[in-house]
Scaffold this motif. Structure first.
Motif, PDB file in Angstrom:
ATOM      1  N   LEU A 159     -37.460 -34.268 -31.971  1.00  0.00           N
ATOM      2  CA  LEU A 159     -37.572 -35.453 -31.121  1.00  0.00           C
ATOM      3  C   LEU A 159     -36.556 -35.282 -29.999  1.00  0.00           C
ATOM      4  CD1 LEU A 159     -37.797 -38.261 -33.845  1.00  0.00           C
ATOM      5  CD2 LEU A 159     -39.643 -36.909 -32.825  1.00  0.00           C
ATOM      6  N   PHE A 160     -37.037 -35.206 -28.762  1.00  0.00           N
ATOM      7  CA  PHE A 160     -36.154 -34.922 -27.629  1.00  0.00           C
ATOM      8  C   PHE A 160     -35.982 -36.172 -26.784  1.00  0.00           C
ATOM      9  CE2 PHE A 160     -34.816 -33.196 -23.537  1.00  0.00           C
ATOM     10  CZ  PHE A 160     -33.850 -32.287 -23.946  1.00  0.00           C
ATOM     11  N   VAL A 161     -34.741 -36.629 -26.659  1.00  0.00           N
ATOM     12  CA  VAL A 161     -34.431 -37.818 -25.872  1.00  0.00           C
ATOM     13  C   VAL A 161     -34.193 -37.395 -24.427  1.00  0.00           C
ATOM     14  CG1 VAL A 161     -32.930 -39.830 -25.635  1.00  0.00           C
ATOM     15  CG2 VAL A 161     -33.346 -38.844 -27.908  1.00  0.00           C
ATOM     16  N   GLY A 162     -35.015 -37.897 -23.518  1.00  0.00           N
ATOM     17  CA  GLY A 162     -34.871 -37.505 -22.119  1.00  0.00           C
ATOM     18  C   GLY A 162     -35.838 -38.253 -21.236  1.00  0.00           C
ATOM     19  N   HIS A 163     -35.879 -37.854 -19.959  1.00  0.00           N
ATOM     20  CA  HIS A 163     -36.749 -38.501 -18.978  1.00  0.00           C
ATOM     21  C   HIS A 163     -37.916 -37.577 -18.633  1.00  0.00           C
ATOM     22  CE1 HIS A 163     -34.054 -41.839 -18.432  1.00  0.00           C
ATOM     23  NE2 HIS A 163     -33.062 -41.046 -18.093  1.00  0.00           N
ATOM     24  N   ALA A 164     -39.125 -38.074 -18.787  1.00  0.00           N
ATOM     25  CA  ALA A 164     -40.314 -37.275 -18.491  1.00  0.00           C
ATOM     26  C   ALA A 164     -40.278 -36.753 -17.062  1.00  0.00           C
ATOM     27  CB  ALA A 164     -41.571 -38.127 -18.699  1.00  0.00           C
ATOM     28  N   GLY A 165     -40.620 -35.492 -16.890  1.00  0.00           N
ATOM     29  CA  GLY A 165     -40.682 -34.903 -15.563  1.00  0.00           C
ATOM     30  C   GLY A 165     -39.386 -34.318 -15.055  1.00  0.00           C
ATOM     31  N   HIS A 166     -38.262 -34.598 -15.727  1.00  0.00           N
ATOM     32  CA  HIS A 166     -37.001 -34.025 -15.261  1.00  0.00           C
ATOM     33  C   HIS A 166     -37.014 -32.521 -15.536  1.00  0.00           C
ATOM     34  CE1 HIS A 166     -32.697 -33.083 -15.096  1.00  0.00           C
ATOM     35  NE2 HIS A 166     -32.612 -34.130 -14.300  1.00  0.00           N
ATOM     36  N   PRO A 167     -36.535 -31.703 -14.590  1.00  0.00           N
ATOM     37  CA  PRO A 167     -36.565 -30.252 -14.778  1.00  0.00           C
ATOM     38  C   PRO A 167     -35.887 -29.785 -16.063  1.00  0.00           C
ATOM     39  CG  PRO A 167     -36.057 -30.765 -12.500  1.00  0.00           C
ATOM     40  CD  PRO A 167     -36.051 -32.080 -13.234  1.00  0.00           C
ATOM     41  N   GLU A 168     -34.809 -30.462 -16.472  1.00  0.00           N
ATOM     42  CA  GLU A 168     -34.141 -30.057 -17.711  1.00  0.00           C
ATOM     43  C   GLU A 168     -35.031 -30.287 -18.927  1.00  0.00           C
ATOM     44  OE1 GLU A 168     -30.296 -31.272 -20.424  1.00  0.00           O
ATOM     45  OE2 GLU A 168     -30.187 -31.628 -18.263  1.00  0.00           O
ATOM     46  N   ALA A 188     -45.777 -25.020 -27.733  1.00  0.00           N
ATOM     47  CA  ALA A 188     -46.317 -26.354 -27.471  1.00  0.00           C
ATOM     48  C   ALA A 188     -46.564 -27.099 -28.773  1.00  0.00           C
ATOM     49  CB  ALA A 188     -47.619 -26.239 -26.678  1.00  0.00           C
ATOM     50  N   GLY A 189     -46.261 -28.386 -28.756  1.00  0.00           N
ATOM     51  CA  GLY A 189     -46.498 -29.216 -29.922  1.00  0.00           C
ATOM     52  C   GLY A 189     -45.341 -29.303 -30.892  1.00  0.00           C
ATOM     53  N   GLN A 190     -44.260 -28.546 -30.625  1.00  0.00           N
ATOM     54  CA  GLN A 190     -43.115 -28.533 -31.534  1.00  0.00           C
ATOM     55  C   GLN A 190     -42.041 -29.545 -31.165  1.00  0.00           C
ATOM     56  OE1 GLN A 190     -43.195 -26.567 -34.382  1.00  0.00           O
ATOM     57  NE2 GLN A 190     -45.279 -26.339 -33.595  1.00  0.00           N
ATOM     58  N   MET A 191     -42.225 -30.223 -30.031  1.00  0.00           N
ATOM     59  CA  MET A 191     -41.267 -31.235 -29.590  1.00  0.00           C
ATOM     60  C   MET A 191     -42.013 -32.469 -29.122  1.00  0.00           C
ATOM     61  SD  MET A 191     -38.512 -28.947 -27.417  1.00  0.00           S
ATOM     62  CE  MET A 191     -37.421 -30.326 -27.167  1.00  0.00           C
ATOM     63  N   THR A 192     -41.401 -33.638 -29.343  1.00  0.00           N
ATOM     64  CA  THR A 192     -41.943 -34.913 -28.876  1.00  0.00           C
ATOM     65  C   THR A 192     -40.881 -35.602 -28.032  1.00  0.00           C
ATOM     66  OG1 THR A 192     -43.355 -35.190 -30.821  1.00  0.00           O
ATOM     67  CG2 THR A 192     -42.837 -37.176 -29.553  1.00  0.00           C
ATOM     68  N   LEU A 193     -41.250 -36.048 -26.829  1.00  0.00           N
ATOM     69  CA  LEU A 193     -40.305 -36.720 -25.931  1.00  0.00           C
ATOM     70  C   LEU A 193     -40.214 -38.197 -26.267  1.00  0.00           C
ATOM     71  CD1 LEU A 193     -38.507 -36.472 -23.370  1.00  0.00           C
ATOM     72  CD2 LEU A 193     -40.538 -37.144 -22.055  1.00  0.00           C
ATOM     73  N   ILE A 194     -38.983 -38.712 -26.374  1.00  0.00           N
ATOM     74  CA  ILE A 194     -38.768 -40.151 -26.496  1.00  0.00           C
ATOM     75  C   ILE A 194     -37.825 -40.586 -25.375  1.00  0.00           C
ATOM     76  CG2 ILE A 194     -39.299 -40.435 -28.943  1.00  0.00           C
ATOM     77  CD1 ILE A 194     -36.411 -40.125 -29.614  1.00  0.00           C
ATOM     78  N   GLU A 195     -38.211 -41.665 -24.689  1.00  0.00           N
ATOM     79  CA  GLU A 195     -37.438 -42.146 -23.542  1.00  0.00           C
ATOM     80  C   GLU A 195     -36.756 -43.477 -23.801  1.00  0.00           C
ATOM     81  OE1 GLU A 195     -39.126 -41.071 -19.501  1.00  0.00           O
ATOM     82  OE2 GLU A 195     -40.978 -41.345 -20.647  1.00  0.00           O
ATOM     83  N   THR A 196     -37.276 -44.252 -24.758  1.00  0.00           N
ATOM     84  CA  THR A 196     -36.746 -45.594 -24.988  1.00  0.00           C
ATOM     85  C   THR A 196     -36.694 -45.900 -26.479  1.00  0.00           C
ATOM     86  OG1 THR A 196     -38.932 -46.644 -24.945  1.00  0.00           O
ATOM     87  CG2 THR A 196     -37.808 -46.383 -22.827  1.00  0.00           C
ATOM     88  N   VAL A 197     -35.981 -46.970 -26.803  1.00  0.00           N
ATOM     89  CA  VAL A 197     -35.953 -47.441 -28.194  1.00  0.00           C
ATOM     90  C   VAL A 197     -37.364 -47.814 -28.643  1.00  0.00           C
ATOM     91  CG1 VAL A 197     -35.146 -49.310 -29.694  1.00  0.00           C
ATOM     92  CG2 VAL A 197     -33.555 -48.227 -28.091  1.00  0.00           C
ATOM     93  N   GLU A 198     -38.165 -48.366 -27.723  1.00  0.00           N
ATOM     94  CA  GLU A 198     -39.542 -48.740 -28.056  1.00  0.00           C
ATOM     95  C   GLU A 198     -40.375 -47.514 -28.438  1.00  0.00           C
ATOM     96  OE1 GLU A 198     -37.499 -51.844 -26.211  1.00  0.00           O
ATOM     97  OE2 GLU A 198     -37.861 -49.845 -25.343  1.00  0.00           O
ATOM     98  N   ASP A 199     -40.093 -46.382 -27.801  1.00  0.00           N
ATOM     99  CA  ASP A 199     -40.819 -45.155 -28.149  1.00  0.00           C
ATOM    100  C   ASP A 199     -40.578 -44.763 -29.607  1.00  0.00           C
ATOM    101  OD1 ASP A 199     -41.861 -44.931 -25.615  1.00  0.00           O
ATOM    102  OD2 ASP A 199     -40.385 -43.451 -24.931  1.00  0.00           O
TER     103      ASP A 199
END
Length: 317
Positions: free
Chosen positions: A125-134, A144-155
């Motif tokens: 589970l990767f905490v970050g901002h979608a679209g950021h180069p990092e 592909a498929g080995q990580m899931t992006l979470i941006e907020t507590v709601e996510d």
């Protein structure tokens, strides 16, 4: 208007501010590469998120041609291994090209952690901002498929992992410390067995600059942050100041300052994101001094002494 007629303004200048060790290293790599190999030196992406620095480097003989949009950013991360193979993974045997990796070592550390966790069978589970180069770059280190992006507590509440007892989390290095803590706490509460990184992924420079802004914000009528709109750590500094109850604005250069903002401002805070050089801070102070009787005071929270090693082959240069 004479000096005696100018309104007084106090400037509280946050420290640390401006360039971090990773940015210093990246710029130094470009400078030493051109000293060693001669022009042109091609940079795959913006060497730092600051137009002034990029334009200055290009004017001194570095060719900073770079693509724009998702495809170029994807090549900077997702296709990094394939690109290395194209130019020659051990010094450019195929095309006679050399390459130097100017990625911040703290970001590279997150990349290596991602590789190890996926190799051990965990979903990240990767905490970050979608679209950021990092974020794009980190996702590009694993299949592909080995990580899931979470941006907020709601996510976090919406997550439905296939194996909730076999998770790990990592974070982008340039996030808001407070926001990230809330998301991480929610993640651990929902998935108690999740594996945490051995050390905080948010880099020291991001944390230090946010703490420095917190230290001055409540004493200021406004805070100006020098940085680019695509610089995550700079945008976070604006948010930090606003959460402290202070008006804050992001500007790239002193010429972006609208003097109407300073009406009624007696104390102005100034800081700079990790990609903004000190010369831009001085430029802003000088511009303010054309309309105001300025006194300035630096508020130092901590002194940074970190430096990163250069890639092999550049030390001698």
């Amino acid at each position: 208007m004479t000096d005696t007629q100018r309104p007084a303004i106090e400037l509280l200048i946050a420290a640390p501010r401006g360039f971090c060790a990773g940015v210093d290293r990246a710029i130094q790599i470009v400078e030493l590469a051109i000293q060693k190999h001669g022009a042109p030196v091609y940079v795959r992406h913006e060497i730092v998120h600051n137009k002034f620095v990029v334009d200055l480097a290009a004017g001194e003989g570095r060719d900073l041609r770079r693509g724009t949009g998702p495809s170029a950013r994807r090549r900077a991360g997702r296709v990094l291994r394939a690109w290395r193979a194209q130019v020659g993974a051990r010094g450019g045997e195929d095309r006679g090209l050399d390459y130097l990796d100017a990625t911040c070592p703290l970001v590279s550390k997150v990349h290596r952690q991602a590789e190890r966790l996926v190799a051990s069978g965990r979903h990240i589970l990767f905490v970050g901002h979608a679209g950021h180069p990092e974020v794009i770059g980190t996702f590009g280190q694993v299949p592909a498929g080995q990580m899931t992006l979470i941006e907020t507590v709601e996510d976090v509440a919406k997550l439905n992992p296939a194996d909730p007892d076999n998770l790990a989390f990592l974070t982008q290095t340039t996030l808001s410390v407070d926001d990230t803590r809330a998301i991480v706490d929610a993640t651990i509460a929902r998935f108690p067995t999740i594996v945490a990184p051995k050390a905080d992924d948010i880099c020291y420079a991001t944390s230090n600059r946010q703490n420095a802004v917190k230290a001055i914000a409540q004493s200021c009528d406004m805070v100006l942050v020098i940085g680019a709109p695509n610089s995550s750590n700079s945008v976070r500094l604006v948010e930090v100041a606003e959460r402290e109850g202070t008006s804050a604005k992001l500007i790239q250069r002193a010429t972006d300052l609208d003097f109407a903002w300073l009406a009624g401002v007696g104390t102005l805070g100034i800081t700079a994101g990790a990609s903004a050089p000190e010369i831009l801070v001085r430029e802003l102070v000088d511009r303010i001094a054309t309309r105001f009787d300025v006194t300035e005071r630096e508020v130092e929270m901590t002194r940074e002494t970190i430096a990163f090693k250069l890639p092999r082959g550049l030390e001698a240069a």
